[in-house]
Design a protein around this motif. Structure first.
Motif, PDB file in Angstrom:
ATOM      1  N   SER A  22       0.810  -1.218   0.000  1.00  8.53           N
ATOM      2  CA  SER A  22       0.000   0.000   0.000  1.00  8.53           C
ATOM      3  C   SER A  22       0.843   1.268   0.000  1.00  8.53           C
ATOM      4  N   ILE A  23       0.443   2.208  -0.850  1.00 11.90           N
ATOM      5  CA  ILE A  23       0.977   3.564  -0.774  1.00 11.90           C
ATOM      6  C   ILE A  23      -0.063   4.390  -0.046  1.00 11.90           C
ATOM      7  N   GLY A  24       0.277   4.844   1.151  1.00 17.28           N
ATOM      8  CA  GLY A  24      -0.673   5.542   2.007  1.00 17.28           C
ATOM      9  C   GLY A  24      -1.259   4.594   3.049  1.00 17.28           C
ATOM     10  N   PHE A  25      -1.943   5.195   4.035  1.00 19.38           N
ATOM     11  CA  PHE A  25      -2.589   4.428   5.097  1.00 19.38           C
ATOM     12  C   PHE A  25      -4.099   4.640   5.042  1.00 19.38           C
ATOM     13  N   GLU A  82      -0.815 -13.264  -5.477  1.00 18.15           N
ATOM     14  CA  GLU A  82      -1.237 -13.389  -4.082  1.00 18.15           C
ATOM     15  C   GLU A  82      -1.276 -12.057  -3.351  1.00 18.15           C
ATOM     16  N   THR A  83      -0.824 -10.972  -4.013  1.00 21.76           N
ATOM     17  CA  THR A  83      -0.687  -9.674  -3.342  1.00 21.76           C
ATOM     18  C   THR A  83      -1.731  -8.678  -3.820  1.00 21.76           C
ATOM     19  N   GLU A  84      -2.318  -7.945  -2.861  1.00 20.09           N
ATOM     20  CA  GLU A  84      -3.247  -6.857  -3.178  1.00 20.09           C
ATOM     21  C   GLU A  84      -2.473  -5.542  -3.153  1.00 20.09           C
ATOM     22  N   TYR A  85      -2.571  -4.768  -4.236  1.00 22.50           N
ATOM     23  CA  TYR A  85      -1.867  -3.490  -4.354  1.00 22.50           C
ATOM     24  C   TYR A  85      -2.870  -2.366  -4.158  1.00 22.50           C
ATOM     25  N   LEU A  86      -2.522  -1.412  -3.268  1.00 19.79           N
ATOM     26  CA  LEU A  86      -3.482  -0.369  -2.906  1.00 19.79           C
ATOM     27  C   LEU A  86      -2.869   1.024  -2.952  1.00 19.79           C
ATOM     28  N   ILE A  87      -3.725   1.988  -3.247  1.00 25.56           N
ATOM     29  CA  ILE A  87      -3.444   3.399  -2.968  1.00 25.56           C
ATOM     30  C   ILE A  87      -4.463   3.801  -1.921  1.00 25.56           C
ATOM     31  N   SER A  88      -3.967   4.226  -0.748  1.00 27.68           N
ATOM     32  CA  SER A  88      -4.853   4.483   0.390  1.00 27.68           C
ATOM     33  C   SER A  88      -5.033   5.967   0.648  1.00 27.68           C
ATOM     34  N   ALA A  89      -5.996   6.284   1.509  1.00 25.18           N
ATOM     35  CA  ALA A  89      -6.487   7.661   1.653  1.00 25.18           C
ATOM     36  C   ALA A  89      -5.516   8.625   2.324  1.00 25.18           C
TER      37      ALA A  89
END
Length: 352
Positions: A36-39, A50-57
């Motif tokens: 994740s980029i961000g929390f 197997e990995t989830e890639y995220l951009i967080s708020a």
């Protein structure tokens, strides 16, 4: 444009840091659940493999979530070979260290880019000569170009300035070019008080000259540029560590500590100056991020590495109870530092 540059700078630094953890975890066959980029809540997410890639708020960092990070968790037998907590100590240490390492590598890369595409260097050509100072007494005039000092060839103003500052009270043989004529002069730099970059009073040699606004663009080939990148990264790393020590020694005022607001402001300002300035700024912040993360504070990479050092000595993982208490203290310290940094940022805005 400046705000976009600030967001890009911050995003790249976080991405590279987390990429270091991620790649080393993958290399050692650890099951990485999230990158994740961000929390906070996710804005965009996509699962590959197997990995989830995220951009967080909340854009104030990022994380790599690995399976089995809690050494006290009950791990099924078939998953132990992919659990972070069941990897050898040296592998866990390298995975944690990889984040700061990648930030340092990024700094080398960025400084190398600057050196490849060209750095403006100030030429050692005299503009003004101060009356009553050693240069004036020796007969140096506006337009003179410094060729050498004590047999050392001089190409740039910084080289000349460095030698003069280090030799107060010592007679220097200075060769100058005046038109087509080369002259040899002997000058004794005057012992003077000055301030270094940390605001400390130091004694230096001065001769009383200022430079003309004459620059030359210096470019290096790939290998030399990389070498210069390592040199500059080492220099900035050393200065950053010394600066942190001097903050604790109260030599450097604590109000110099800045947070994300200051970083965004400086990124915006350097972007307006030019691409070279923005790249150099990004390299310096990347080094600062690496060093900050290596501090032995629980919840930071350095805190985890400290626990691993203890584990190497006592031959068993530090108990979860101790780690939980330490993490609470570390988180409190980190939140206090962030709050102080935000306070300094706001005070700067109000005073500007």
């Amino acid at each position: 444009m400046g705000i976009i540059a600030a967001v890009v700078v911050f995003g790249i630094l976080v991405f590279v840091h987390e990429l270091g953890h991620f790649l080393f975890a993958k290399y050692f066959k650890v099951y990485v659940e999230k990158f994740s980029i961000g929390f906070g809540p996710s804005i965009v997410s996509k699962k590959y493999g197997e990995t989830e890639y995220l951009i967080s708020a909340v854009p104030l960092g990022g994380y790599v979530k690995m399976y089995g990070e809690d050494p006290s968790a009950d791990i099924p037998e078939e998953m132990k070979k992919k659990a972070f907590s069941h990897k050898p100590l040296y592998q866990r240490s390298l995975i944690v260290f990889a984040g700061p390492l990648f930030n340092l590598i990024l700094a080398v890369f960025l400084f190398a880019i600057i050196n490849m595409f060209g750095m403006p260097m100030l030429l050692p050509v005299i503009d003004k000569v101060q009356e009553g100072m050693p240069a004036f007494e020796a007969g140096i005039k506006s337009g003179d170009k410094i060729v050498s000092i004590d047999g050392i060839d001089i190409k740039y103003w910084d080289e000349m300035s460095g030698i003069i500052k280090k030799n107060p009270g010592k007679t220097l043989e200075i060769k100058i070019l005046r038109g087509s004529e080369q002259l040899t002069l002997h000058i004794v730099p005057k012992l003077s008080k000055s301030k270094n970059i940390f605001g400390e009073e130091v004694r230096v040699g001065l001769i009383g000259v200022t430079p003309k606004d004459e620059f030359v663009t210096v470019r290096y080939n790939l290998l030399d540029a990389i070498s210069k990148g390592f040199e500059k990264t080492y220099e900035v790393t050393k200065l950053t560590i010394v600066g942190i020590v001097k903050i604790f020694q109260k030599v450097v005022p604590a109000d110099n500590i800045g947070g994300p607001i200051m970083i965004f402001q400086m990124a915006k300002e350097t972007a307006q100056i030019g691409i070279n300035s923005l790249i150099a700024f990004m390299a310096v912040i990347s080094i600062n991020l690496a060093i900050l993360n290596l501090l032995p504070v629980p919840v930071l990479d350095g805190g985890h590495l400290f626990f691993y050092m203890v584990e190497a000595v006592i031959r068993r993982p530090v108990s979860m109870k101790v780690r939980e208490y330490a993490n609470m203290v570390g988180l409190a310290l980190l939140l206090a530092l962030m709050a102080f940094a935000f306070y300094n940022d706001i005070v700067r805005i109000l005073h500007n």
